[in-house]
Each structure stands twice: as structure tokens, then as C-alpha cells.
Design an enzyme around this catalytic site. Sequence first.
Site, PDB file in Angstrom:
ATOM      1  N   LYS A   1       1.600  -1.871  -8.413  1.00  0.00           N
ATOM      2  CA  LYS A   1       2.844  -1.500  -9.081  1.00  0.00           C
ATOM      3  C   LYS A   1       4.053  -2.091  -8.379  1.00  0.00           C
ATOM      4  CE  LYS A   1       5.244   1.175 -11.935  1.00  0.00           C
ATOM      5  NZ  LYS A   1       5.333   0.592 -13.297  1.00  0.00           N
TER       6      LYS A   1
ATOM      7  N   GLU B   1      -2.650  -7.714 -18.876  1.00  0.00           N
ATOM      8  CA  GLU B   1      -2.744  -7.009 -17.593  1.00  0.00           C
ATOM      9  C   GLU B   1      -3.633  -5.780 -17.642  1.00  0.00           C
ATOM     10  OE1 GLU B   1       1.038  -5.806 -15.814  1.00  0.00           O
ATOM     11  OE2 GLU B   1       1.817  -5.202 -17.746  1.00  0.00           O
TER      12      GLU B   1
ATOM     13  N   ARG C   1      -0.043   2.179  -6.249  1.00  0.00           N
ATOM     14  CA  ARG C   1       0.586   1.104  -5.478  1.00  0.00           C
ATOM     15  C   ARG C   1      -0.435   0.103  -4.955  1.00  0.00           C
ATOM     16  NH1 ARG C   1       5.098   0.969  -2.074  1.00  0.00           N
ATOM     17  NH2 ARG C   1       6.781   1.743  -3.328  1.00  0.00           N
TER      18      ARG C   1
ATOM     19  N   GLU D   1       6.374 -10.201 -23.551  1.00  0.00           N
ATOM     20  CA  GLU D   1       6.037  -8.916 -22.949  1.00  0.00           C
ATOM     21  C   GLU D   1       4.762  -8.346 -23.591  1.00  0.00           C
ATOM     22  OE1 GLU D   1       6.584  -7.174 -20.442  1.00  0.00           O
ATOM     23  OE2 GLU D   1       6.009  -5.153 -21.029  1.00  0.00           O
TER      24      GLU D   1
ATOM     25  N   HIS E   1       3.268 -27.854 -32.006  1.00  0.00           N
ATOM     26  CA  HIS E   1       3.322 -28.903 -30.986  1.00  0.00           C
ATOM     27  C   HIS E   1       2.207 -28.768 -29.959  1.00  0.00           C
ATOM     28  CE1 HIS E   1       7.055 -30.258 -32.692  1.00  0.00           C
ATOM     29  NE2 HIS E   1       7.589 -29.051 -32.553  1.00  0.00           N
TER      30      HIS E   1
ATOM     31  N   LYS F   1       1.455  -7.346 -21.513  1.00  0.00           N
ATOM     32  CA  LYS F   1       0.880  -6.002 -21.530  1.00  0.00           C
ATOM     33  C   LYS F   1      -0.614  -6.076 -21.837  1.00  0.00           C
ATOM     34  CE  LYS F   1       2.966  -4.027 -20.096  1.00  0.00           C
ATOM     35  NZ  LYS F   1       4.175  -3.945 -19.377  1.00  0.00           N
TER      36      LYS F   1
ATOM     37  N   ASN G   1       2.217  -0.836   6.284  1.00  0.00           N
ATOM     38  CA  ASN G   1       2.418  -1.564   5.037  1.00  0.00           C
ATOM     39  C   ASN G   1       3.245  -2.796   5.376  1.00  0.00           C
ATOM     40  OD1 ASN G   1       2.814  -2.311   2.405  1.00  0.00           O
ATOM     41  ND2 ASN G   1       4.127  -0.594   1.855  1.00  0.00           N
ATOM     42  N   GLY G   2       2.852  -3.968   4.889  1.00  0.00           N
ATOM     43  CA  GLY G   2       3.633  -5.172   5.164  1.00  0.00           C
ATOM     44  C   GLY G   2       2.785  -6.256   5.787  1.00  0.00           C
TER      45      GLY G   2
ATOM     46  N   TRP H   1      -3.955  -2.204  -0.801  1.00  0.00           N
ATOM     47  CA  TRP H   1      -4.227  -3.291  -1.733  1.00  0.00           C
ATOM     48  C   TRP H   1      -4.089  -4.562  -0.916  1.00  0.00           C
ATOM     49  CZ3 TRP H   1      -0.415  -6.759  -4.224  1.00  0.00           C
ATOM     50  CH2 TRP H   1      -0.982  -7.551  -5.235  1.00  0.00           C
TER      51      TRP H   1
ATOM     52  N   CYS I   1       0.801  -1.204   0.000  1.00  0.00           N
ATOM     53  CA  CYS I   1       0.000   0.000   0.000  1.00  0.00           C
ATOM     54  C   CYS I   1       0.827   1.244   0.000  1.00  0.00           C
ATOM     55  CB  CYS I   1      -0.892   0.000   1.210  1.00  0.00           C
ATOM     56  SG  CYS I   1       0.117  -0.100   2.668  1.00  0.00           S
TER      57      CYS I   1
HETATM   58  C1  G6P Z   1       4.321  -6.046 -10.525  1.00  0.00           C
HETATM   59  C2  G6P Z   1       3.866  -5.080 -11.597  1.00  0.00           C
HETATM   60  C3  G6P Z   1       4.558  -5.386 -12.913  1.00  0.00           C
HETATM   61  C4  G6P Z   1       6.057  -5.403 -12.726  1.00  0.00           C
HETATM   62  C5  G6P Z   1       6.474  -6.356 -11.620  1.00  0.00           C
HETATM   63  C6  G6P Z   1       7.927  -6.188 -11.250  1.00  0.00           C
HETATM   64  O1  G6P Z   1       3.823  -7.301 -10.773  1.00  0.00           O
HETATM   65  O2  G6P Z   1       2.471  -5.147 -11.749  1.00  0.00           O
HETATM   66  O3  G6P Z   1       4.221  -4.410 -13.872  1.00  0.00           O
HETATM   67  O4  G6P Z   1       6.658  -5.757 -13.933  1.00  0.00           O
HETATM   68  O5  G6P Z   1       5.740  -6.101 -10.443  1.00  0.00           O
HETATM   69  O6  G6P Z   1       8.134  -4.923 -10.688  1.00  0.00           O
HETATM   70  P1  G6P Z   1       9.528  -4.254 -10.523  1.00  0.00           P
HETATM   71  O7  G6P Z   1       9.275  -2.962  -9.816  1.00  0.00           O
HETATM   72  O8  G6P Z   1      10.362  -5.186  -9.697  1.00  0.00           O
HETATM   73  O9  G6P Z   1      10.119  -4.048 -11.872  1.00  0.00           O
END
Ligand code: G6P
Length: 646
Positions: free
Chosen positions: A641, A528, A61, A521, A544, A525, A134-135, A108, A36
Site C-alpha cells: 500500500k 492489480e 503495508r 485507472e 495505430h 484496478k 523499516n527502510g 514486504w 513494512c
Molecule cells: C502503491 C499502491 C497504489 C498507489 C501508489 C501510490 O503502488 O499499490 O495503489 O496508487 O502506491 O500511493 P500513494 O499513497 O502515494 O497514493
Amino acid sequence: YTAEHQPEGNSGGWQGQSRSRDVARTGQGGGEGNVCGIVGYVGKRDAAPVLIEGLHRLEYRGYDSAGLAVMHRGRLRVTKTAGRVQDLRDKLSGQTAKSTIGIGHTRWATHGEPNETNAHPHTDTAARVAIVHNGIIENAEQLRDQLQASGVRLVTDTDTEALAHMIAAELAEREDVTLEDAVIRTLHRVEGAYGLVVLDIKNPDQLVVARNGSPIVLGLGENEMFVASDVSALVRYTRQVIYLEDGEIATITASAYHTKTLTGTDNSDNKTPTTVDADAGDYELGEYSDYMRKEIHEQPDALRRALRGRLDDRFATARLGGINLDARQLRNIKNVKFLGCGSAYYAGQMGAALVEELARIPADAEPASEFRYRSPVVDPDTLYVAVSQSGETIDTLMAVQELKRKGGQVIGAVNVVGSAIGRECGHGIFLHAGPEVAVASTKALTNMAVNFALLALLLGRVRDMSAANGQRVVNGLRNLPEQVSRMLNAEDDIATIAHQYAAADHMFFIGRVRGWPVAREGAQKLKEISYVHAEAYQAGELKHGPLALIAREMPSVVIIPSDDLVAKNLSTIEQIKARGGPVIALTSTDIPEGLADATIRVPRAEPELEPILLNVPLQILAYHAAAKLGRDIDKPRNLAKSVTVE
Ligand code: G6P
């Protein structure tokens, strides 16, 4: 420590200092974990609007609930909502009560329900103490049982509430106990990870802040002080910050702060403020309606920043002073392994390909989350690269700690100065992408890949790579920002294609060799942010198994770099077309007219660098598919994030 960032060039040092510690123990244990945002304020302004503003900045976050507590006329006023920060603002809109001290939180939930009761701040029964946290507190269940046994009625399911009662009990025990001492005593009974801020109405001019495994930063203003879990919440007010270390506690008032360790050593003297390498403008949306699109468009500048001062024409190589390895040490590296999560892992895959191609050193990438759990064989001749935008991802941090425990050689590749992974690694490559706010990573991923190209070039040039070949790569890198700009100009065309295919329930992203990490990737994208199910496959693996799924309702994006596999990729398209599957070709080469149903073209780069360019249209494709579907692009459901708990 100071930031590496230097306006004229960034070949210099790394952002942190090497040190080892044993921290951030998070677990699946009891309690109500959360990832959070935390804010706190003490000063002269009306606290609530400052807190709300900070929470807005942190909303990316975590965002399933939010709350704040301020002190008004000697009493706590707590306002919470199970919704967004905007809902909290609405709830507060009628209130005129002013306050100059307060704490706030956006949550979150990782365990338990994200409802109003469980939202922070939490208080003790008498509403003397309020806390945001947080934690995860691992021994929360035990602490809650003890409290209940002593007659305390717990009203939430959270681990954090227990802390509020415990601190209040410490305060009640003796008249002369300070808030800081009460917090320290409480934390001595706590196992787990935390970043927290405590407000006590009987100490109305101070906040107590502690950190163990969850980031906390103090912002120093003039006769006012701020606290946050991320500098983004502070930069509007101040750029002078102090990062708390794990195991530290701070007491802040409007005009002063002091820090000590939880074991009682005063260490305020060791704390020099850092100037944050970003200003409020970096966090403003400006002309954009959301951060993801803004950050996609910032990529040419982000690339320029990453390359500035790091290209060496004289020796046709790269300068990466922050990794702190001389030529001999670089030559002794026998393998390179990239570790990261999510997009950072896919960037690591791109990095591994670059290292193999340019330096001819065996290289690979592995999700940090797997690495840390599988009792890895740590090889002393391998260079491990921990990749993370935030520098706070718990799995990546724990992988680094596992590596260090086993004597591994690890450098960081992080975007946030002062972050846990940066400091834990001690050396590394600063990504220079600038603040990334949207959950879906765009410019940070691009900068990861370009930084790995620099690393690969450096590793290559201390080996057999010729100066001419090195210069070719240097020139290719220098062209990238302008090439990305050109691609961004094609946004409308890509948006048209995205709108056409956004209704699909499933999509394939197909690539081989250089196209493979790009496909992964690209699929990430799309899924997500648009929630369209997307799966990446190596082109050669299609027959396969997954070919069975090809049908009219299953569009495929096929990635065709300009390499010696073009013919193979064209025949992949034919295989898909023959089964009635629609194809979007993404290519830097000429492909027969009409072969694909839609074609996205990217400029031709140096072959090894092409993945960096090929990835950009897939960001745009995902963005516009999500926009068409009306998704909340910057805040995709269920995601955060910065994942600082498991
Ligand atoms: C979360 C985010 C992703 C990100 C990943 C790694 O899952 O939703 O978008 O790629 O963490 O985050 P970092 O800050 O370690 O690159």
C-alpha cells in the site's frame, strides 16, 4: 501541528507546517530493504496479542513475512514466520508466557528472499537486543563486513541484523551506556532510511525508537505506550499520538516518553500530541468481507466529507484554505502539474483535465517517479501538486524535495495527516477520504479527483469563469455523493458482467479525452487485483497498432462520456465489433441498443465531473472479477500500500 479536519467544515488550514530537510535517502545500495509495518508495546497488558492485533492492521503495508519479540523472565522470545500474520498468531497460540513489552514487524521484501530467517525482529548473537526496522541501510554491506571482520557471525541476509549487533556491541562496551546512547552511536555510523524500534533485555521497561525517512508514530495510553509505523495499528488503543520527525529518537516507558534529535538536543517540549482523526471503527470490516469493497461503498460519505465546508454558493466557488494562496497568487499561476504514482498519478491526470477545462490553465500530470529522475525544468509560475493517499510514497516525496530544491511552488494533496509528503509540502489539500486500507485505491482516488475539481473551480473563478458557470459546477459537485450511491446500487449487475469476462487473459480499456484517465485507472484496478492483463489505450490510437490484437478472446471496455465525442466512441465500438472483439460499454449517455455486448450505465453528471462517476463501476468490475478468480483482494501479490523504499 494539528489536523485540518473540522467536523463542521474543512475549508481551514493544512495539516502540517512548512519546513525543509534533507532526508529519506534510500538507494539501490546494499542491504535487504523492506517496506513494512512496525509495532511496539510497553505497558500492563500481555504484549503479544496487542502486537498481533497491530500487525493485522498493518498487514496491507507488507506481508510476505512477520515476526515478534517479547521479553519473558529476562529473556527474549522471538517468533517468526514466512507467512501471514495469521500464521504468526497460530504459531503463538500454544504459548502462555506473558510479557508486558515487545516489538513486532510485518515485512514486504524489496530485495532478497522473504523467508523466516530474514523476517524481523533481528537479534545480536547473545540475544540481548531485538530490533525491527523499516527502510534500507545503504552502507549495510560495509557494516556487515566490519562486523564479520571483528568475528561476529551473521545469520541473515539483512541490513537490519547488522544494527542489532552494533547496538549490542555499544551496550557491551561500557556498563553505564544507556540504550538510547547505544542506538544513537550506532545510527551515526548508518547511512540510509529507517524507522526502527529496539528492545534490550537489560532495559526491560523501555523501547527506543528512531526515524529517518520511514514513518514512526508513538501512541500514548494510560500507563502504556504504543509505537507503530502507521496510526491504523494504534487507534484501537489510543487516539493521542506523536509523530516522530526525521532525525529524531525517542525512549518510551509505560508512563513516559522523551524525544531528542540524533545530534543530542532534547526536544520533548516541542512535541504536542495530536488527536487522530479516525477511530477504530474506521478500520473495522463490519459487514464487509474485505476492505476494498467496504471502501468502494464508503465513497458517498468520503465525497461528502471532501465537499463539506468547501462549496461556496455565495461566490460560486470553492474554499481551499489549506493551499494558502490568495487570489493574486492564484492568478499568477501559469501552469499546473500533478505528480503522483500509480492511482495517484491517474487521479492527477483527471485533475489536469479539470484544471484545463474549468480554469483554462495548461495542466498535465507526470509519474513522480519519472519526474524526480529526469532533471526536470522547474518553472516558478507553475503550481505543482504532489498527490498521495499515504503521503509516504518515496518517489513522490523525492519529487517534492527536488522541486523545493529548485524553488518550485508545491502543494500536497494527501489523505494521511502528519505524513511525510504533507509535512514536506507545508500547504495543500487534505483529501478527507478517511483511512484507506486495501492496497487498491478506490475512495482515495475518487476524493483526489473531487478535490482537484474544487481546485480547478477555485482557479477558474479567480479567472474568467462566470459565476453562473461556477454555480453549475458547485451544484454538480453537490450531486456527486448521491449519484455514486445510485451506482453502488447497480453492483449486482456489474458483478454479473465481471463474472462473465473474468476468464479473459487480457482486456483493453479504451477512452478518449475525459474517458482516457478513467480507462487508465480502470486497467490499473483490474490488473492489480485480478492479475488479468489489462491495458488502456486512447480510442484514437487503437488503429495505430493495438487493433491487431482485437479478437474474440480480447474483451474491451469502451468508455463513452456524454460529450461531443459520442459518435466517435460509437464508431470505436463498431471497429472493435467488426474484428470480433467483445465490448463492454460504460456510458452516461444513450447508446444504440445491442451495439455493445454489455452496457454499464452511470448517471449523467456535469460533463467535466463525469470521470469521477465513470471510474466507480470499473472499481466494482475489477473487484468482482478478482473475487470470481478467488484472489486475495486486499493484499494483491507483490504489491504494498505504501511504498516507502525504492
Ligand atoms: C502503491 C499502491 C497504489 C498507489 C501508489 C501510490 O503502488 O499499490 O495503489 O496508487 O502506491 O500511493 P500513494 O499513497 O502515494 O497514493
